[in-house]
Scaffold this active site. Structure first.
Site, PDB file in Angstrom:
ATOM      1  N   GLU A 169       3.213   1.268 -11.255  1.00  0.00           N
ATOM      2  CA  GLU A 169       4.629   1.297 -10.846  1.00  0.00           C
ATOM      3  C   GLU A 169       5.337   2.556 -11.342  1.00  0.00           C
ATOM      4  OE1 GLU A 169       5.165  -0.769  -8.777  1.00  0.00           O
ATOM      5  OE2 GLU A 169       4.321  -2.713  -9.244  1.00  0.00           O
ATOM      6  N   GLY A 206       0.787  -1.217   0.000  1.00  0.00           N
ATOM      7  CA  GLY A 206       0.000   0.000   0.000  1.00  0.00           C
ATOM      8  C   GLY A 206       0.821   1.269   0.000  1.00  0.00           C
ATOM      9  N   LEU A 207       0.986   1.859  -1.182  1.00  0.00           N
ATOM     10  CA  LEU A 207       1.663   3.147  -1.320  1.00  0.00           C
ATOM     11  C   LEU A 207       0.696   4.222  -1.823  1.00  0.00           C
ATOM     12  CD1 LEU A 207       4.204   4.978  -1.423  1.00  0.00           C
ATOM     13  CD2 LEU A 207       4.614   4.083  -3.738  1.00  0.00           C
ATOM     14  N   GLY A 251     -12.872  -5.645 -37.629  1.00  0.00           N
ATOM     15  CA  GLY A 251     -14.062  -5.598 -36.782  1.00  0.00           C
ATOM     16  C   GLY A 251     -14.052  -6.660 -35.705  1.00  0.00           C
ATOM     17  N   THR A 304       4.153   6.209 -13.731  1.00  0.00           N
ATOM     18  CA  THR A 304       3.707   6.487 -15.093  1.00  0.00           C
ATOM     19  C   THR A 304       4.887   6.639 -16.050  1.00  0.00           C
ATOM     20  OG1 THR A 304       3.742   8.877 -14.739  1.00  0.00           O
ATOM     21  CG2 THR A 304       1.692   7.710 -14.190  1.00  0.00           C
ATOM     22  N   SER A 305       4.574   6.623 -17.339  1.00  0.00           N
ATOM     23  CA  SER A 305       5.622   6.832 -18.344  1.00  0.00           C
ATOM     24  C   SER A 305       6.332   8.159 -18.123  1.00  0.00           C
ATOM     25  CB  SER A 305       5.020   6.790 -19.750  1.00  0.00           C
ATOM     26  OG  SER A 305       4.599   5.486 -20.091  1.00  0.00           O
ATOM     27  N   THR A 342      -3.427  -3.634  -5.425  1.00  0.00           N
ATOM     28  CA  THR A 342      -3.541  -4.964  -6.011  1.00  0.00           C
ATOM     29  C   THR A 342      -3.528  -6.017  -4.903  1.00  0.00           C
ATOM     30  OG1 THR A 342      -2.326  -4.150  -7.938  1.00  0.00           O
ATOM     31  CG2 THR A 342      -2.551  -6.526  -7.721  1.00  0.00           C
TER      32      THR A 342
END
Length: 380
Positions: free
Chosen positions: A363, A124-125, A340, A365-366, A158
């Site tokens: 983890e 948990g961060l 399709g 972002t870019s 998660t």
């Protein structure tokens, strides 16, 4: 440079592939549709040693390295990104934080069950109001007698509802901002500690995601993980390893997308010939494969440097950045190749595309990865 995998990692990859062909491939679509966490399959992976790859043999783990985890996560992701995220986060986040920074008593208490998948780990961060900005963390831990009192909330965690062991980062000295954060181990069922499921995600729908709530949660001194006010410093090391696994997950999703695209291009005909005969489509496949091969090499390089015990922050960020964006491009092309049909759930490429997007966010972002890479370049 030797890029041949060791025999033990090859054997691990082969066993995971066989397992996924039998137990995952046919069910992944339904798990995604119903947002069902495949607990039984996760437990079976635990029995195979896949949930304790980095844990030492003395605690019931496989005692392998970062490269082994990367290969395992990639192989699972070829079949199901959500399941791969479970494998990646369990091995790389909560379990690793205890494995690397826990004391002997904590390791003996938690690692054996985490290694076999009997217990699932969560980390948990992220909070409702802070993700990349750790200085904005609001969860607090204050002294109470010999122990601690925790209050706050964590978001997008998660294994948040299926987890048993939680590593929680909390502010213990607000004046020091992110340098005043400490890690704690919480167990499911503690008074005041609750979990709330998050549903309706774009992708990774069968990966369990939750909000964690802490209302006057009392924990003993033995729950403190690592030194006081060193939690975020330790977290940076955990995130570096996690970025390797997200890079590997990205490669696996991209592999799945191109393999499905090749199969479809051979079978689907238009204007009297397989669509794989058309140059435009061939060039799409060529670009996909070239980028994925490059991504895999970046991931393996970062893992190899980590296993050699050398600093690898820049390499982990480069691998995660390139692999996640390459996977999104590959999956997008795969949907285009399917036309399709690619826009329906009849083929897995639409799921791969939805799943891949998370890899550009989780983890770090870019944008954060680019900042890390640039910082390391300027520093050195």
């Amino acid at each position: 440079m030797d890029i041949e995998l060791p025999d033990d990692i090859k054997a691990l990859r082969s066993s995971i592939r066989d397992f996924c062909e039998k137990k995952v491939k046919a069910q992944a679509r339904d798990w995604d549709r119903t947002e069902q966490f495949p607990m039984q399959v996760v437990k079976e992976l635990g029995g195979m040693g896949v949930m304790g790859i980095r844990v030492g043999e003395e605690f019931g783990g496989a005692g392998m390295g970062s490269l082994a985890v990367a290969v395992a996560v990639e192989e699972v992701a070829r079949y199901d990104g959500s399941l791969a995220l479970t494998v990646a986060s369990h091995n790389g986040l909560g379990t690793s934080h205890i494995r690397v920074f826990g004391n002997d008593a904590q390791k003996k208490k938690y690692l054996p069950k985490l290694a076999t998948g009997e217990s699932l780990g969560a980390w948990g961060l992220t909070e409702p109001g802070s993700g990349s900005d750790a200085a904005g963390m609001r969860t607090t831990a204050v002294r109470k007698g010999d122990g601690w009192l925790l209050n706050g909330a964590k978001m997008f965690i998660t294994q948040g509802t299926v987890g048993d062991v939680f590593v929680i980062l909390a502010v213990t000295d607000a004046s020091r901002k992110q340098k005043g954060v400490t890690a704690f181990i919480l167990e499911k069922g503690l008074k005041g500690f609750s979990q709330r499921s998050i549903h309706g995600k774009l992708g990774m729908r069968s990966s369990d995601t939750a909000e964690l709530l802490m209302e006057n949660v009392e924990v003993p001194a033995s729950a403190q993980l690592g030194e006081v006010n060193m939690g975020f410093i330790n977290t940076l090391a955990i995130l570096d390893g996690g970025r390797i696994t997200i890079g590997a997950l990205s490669v696996g999703l991209g592999r799945g997308a191109i393999e499905e695209s090749i199969r479809y291009a051979k079978e689907r005909t238009a204007f009297g010939q397989p669509i794989g005969e058309f140059q435009a489509l061939r060039w799409m496949l060529a670009d996909m494969q070239t980028e994925l091969d490059a991504a895999q090499l970046l991931v393996w390089r970062a893992a190899a440097i980590a296993d050699a015990g050398r600093p690898y922050s820049r390499e982990a960020s480069m691998a995660k950045l390139f692999a996640s964006e390459a996977a999104t491009r590959a999956c997008n092309k795969a949907v285009q190749i399917h036309g399709g049909y690619g826009y329906t759930r009849e083929f897995p490429v639409e799921r791969y595309l939805r799943d891949a997007k998370l890899c550009e966010i989780g983890e770090g972002t870019s944008e954060i990865q680019r900042s890390i890479i640039a910082r390391e370049l300027l520093k050195n």
